[in-house]
Scaffold this motif. Structure first.
Motif, mmCIF file in Angstrom:
data_model
loop_
_atom_site.group_PDB
_atom_site.id
_atom_site.type_symbol
_atom_site.label_atom_id
_atom_site.label_comp_id
_atom_site.label_asym_id
_atom_site.label_seq_id
_atom_site.Cartn_x
_atom_site.Cartn_y
_atom_site.Cartn_z
ATOM 1 N N LEU A 1 0.824 -1.204 0.000
ATOM 2 C CA LEU A 1 0.000 0.000 0.000
ATOM 3 C C LEU A 1 0.861 1.258 0.000
ATOM 4 O O LEU A 1 0.544 2.239 -0.679
ATOM 5 C CB LEU A 1 -0.939 -0.003 1.207
ATOM 6 C CG LEU A 1 -2.077 -1.029 1.157
ATOM 7 C CD1 LEU A 1 -2.851 -1.027 2.471
ATOM 8 C CD2 LEU A 1 -3.015 -0.752 -0.005
ATOM 9 N N GLN A 2 1.944 1.224 0.739
ATOM 10 C CA GLN A 2 2.854 2.364 0.758
ATOM 11 C C GLN A 2 3.463 2.576 -0.628
ATOM 12 O O GLN A 2 3.600 3.715 -1.093
ATOM 13 C CB GLN A 2 3.961 2.124 1.792
ATOM 14 C CG GLN A 2 4.933 3.280 1.961
ATOM 15 C CD GLN A 2 4.278 4.494 2.602
ATOM 16 O OE1 GLN A 2 3.465 4.353 3.501
ATOM 17 N NE2 GLN A 2 4.616 5.676 2.127
ATOM 18 N N ALA A 3 3.802 1.487 -1.298
ATOM 19 C CA ALA A 3 4.465 1.570 -2.606
ATOM 20 C C ALA A 3 3.575 2.233 -3.650
ATOM 21 O O ALA A 3 4.082 2.913 -4.552
ATOM 22 C CB ALA A 3 4.885 0.184 -3.077
ATOM 23 N N VAL A 4 2.251 2.048 -3.544
ATOM 24 C CA VAL A 4 1.339 2.623 -4.543
ATOM 25 C C VAL A 4 0.639 3.880 -4.038
ATOM 26 O O VAL A 4 -0.292 4.387 -4.676
ATOM 27 C CB VAL A 4 0.292 1.579 -5.010
ATOM 28 C CG1 VAL A 4 0.975 0.381 -5.650
ATOM 29 C CG2 VAL A 4 -0.615 1.153 -3.857
ATOM 30 N N GLY A 5 1.057 4.372 -2.883
ATOM 31 C CA GLY A 5 0.506 5.622 -2.374
ATOM 32 C C GLY A 5 -0.875 5.517 -1.763
ATOM 33 O O GLY A 5 -1.619 6.507 -1.725
ATOM 34 N N LEU A 6 -1.229 4.329 -1.243
ATOM 35 C CA LEU A 6 -2.555 4.138 -0.664
ATOM 36 C C LEU A 6 -2.509 3.822 0.832
ATOM 37 O O LEU A 6 -3.495 3.323 1.392
ATOM 38 C CB LEU A 6 -3.296 3.010 -1.394
ATOM 39 C CG LEU A 6 -3.761 3.292 -2.823
ATOM 40 C CD1 LEU A 6 -4.475 2.073 -3.391
ATOM 41 C CD2 LEU A 6 -4.670 4.509 -2.877
ATOM 42 N N ALA A 7 -1.415 4.121 1.486
ATOM 43 C CA ALA A 7 -1.294 3.803 2.914
ATOM 44 C C ALA A 7 -2.400 4.459 3.738
ATOM 45 O O ALA A 7 -2.872 3.889 4.731
ATOM 46 C CB ALA A 7 0.079 4.220 3.425
ATOM 47 N N ASP A 8 -2.837 5.651 3.336
ATOM 48 C CA ASP A 8 -3.869 6.369 4.092
ATOM 49 C C ASP A 8 -5.285 5.933 3.735
ATOM 50 O O ASP A 8 -6.256 6.443 4.301
ATOM 51 C CB ASP A 8 -3.741 7.877 3.846
ATOM 52 C CG ASP A 8 -2.457 8.455 4.413
ATOM 53 O OD1 ASP A 8 -1.903 7.850 5.346
ATOM 54 O OD2 ASP A 8 -2.020 9.507 3.914
#
Length: 250
Positions: free
Chosen positions: A111-118
């Motif tokens: 999720l962090q890698a694709v910018g969706l951590a939040d």
């Protein structure tokens, strides 16, 4: 033993209804290569991906693919609408019965890698089209595959989002060094992303041309304004036009 990560050797595929999707297709990609497949609709591009994913078998010829570690990204994100982004990305690990702690770490990293951590707790309906596709890519990459197959993943997106995801995909590819086989109908997208563009002819699908894109990475928006990019696009477009003329004549 072949040094290729993936290979089709004289592969043909004829279905039970008599339709021959592929005829004597041979292509290969080295480990860590980025290759795009381009060709008229119905020329068997998706069939090639299905063969490499192990979802289909050739009627004749040989298919070389990784024994495991294959990720597949479809044109539609195909997310479970009732499940959170986190749960959707976790699905391949659940199917593998991965240990909880390891799965938690892998999902967070994807999720962090694709910018969706939040947006881990968000439902798919709460996301934009580009964000849903990012979630689909994260799900395909959560197992850290050695081969990533992408079947027109950005075709339904607007140009700005598509360009942004092109660059993000290249960043992930450079980071993880997976082999990528990318199906698209866009000459401009294929040239921007790829080290090599494989042009397929009309059904029954066959390889009619392979064009090397000799430009360094990383590539950004500036690459699209270069003479080298324009020349490569023109060469690929001419090859695609020939392949399409062959389709129209049938």
């Amino acid at each position: 033993m072949s040094a290729a990560a993936i290979a089709l050797r004289h592969v043909s595929r004829r279905y039970a209804n008599g339709v021959q999707a592929l005829a004597d297709v041979s292509l290969q990609a080295a480990p860590g290569a980025f290759v795009s497949l381009l060709g008229p609709s119905g020329c068997g591009k998706s069939t090639v991906l299905r063969l490499l994913a192990g979802l289909d078998a050739p009627s004749s010829g040989q298919v070389q693919r990784p024994a495991d570690g294959v990720g597949y990204v479809f044109q539609d994100p195909t997310l479970m609408p009732w499940a959170s982004v986190e749960a959707n990305v976790r699905l391949p690990l659940r199917l593998r019965h991965a240990p909880r702690a390891a799965a938690d770490a892998a999902v967070r990293e994807a999720l962090q890698a694709v910018g969706l951590a939040d947006f881990a707790r968000a439902l798919p309906r709460e996301l934009s089209g580009g964000m849903r596709m990012r979630a689909s890519i994260a799900r395909a990459m959560v197992t850290r595959p050695s081969l990533l197959l992408l079947d027109e993943p950005f075709a339904a997106l607007d140009e700005i989002t598509r360009f942004r995801l092109n660059q993000e995909l290249l960043g992930l590819w450079q980071r993880d060094a997976f082999t990528a086989l990318f199906v698209t109908h866009s000459v401009y997208e294929a040239v921007f992303l790829s080290q090599r563009v494989v042009v397929m002819g009309a059904r029954p699908g066959r390889v009619v041309r392979e064009i090397t894109v000799d430009a360094p990475y990383p590539r950004d928006a500036g690459f699209r304004a270069t003479a080298a990019y324009a020349r490569a696009c023109a060469e690929v477009a001419a090859a695609l036009e020939q392949a399409t003329e062959g389709a129209d004549a049938r």
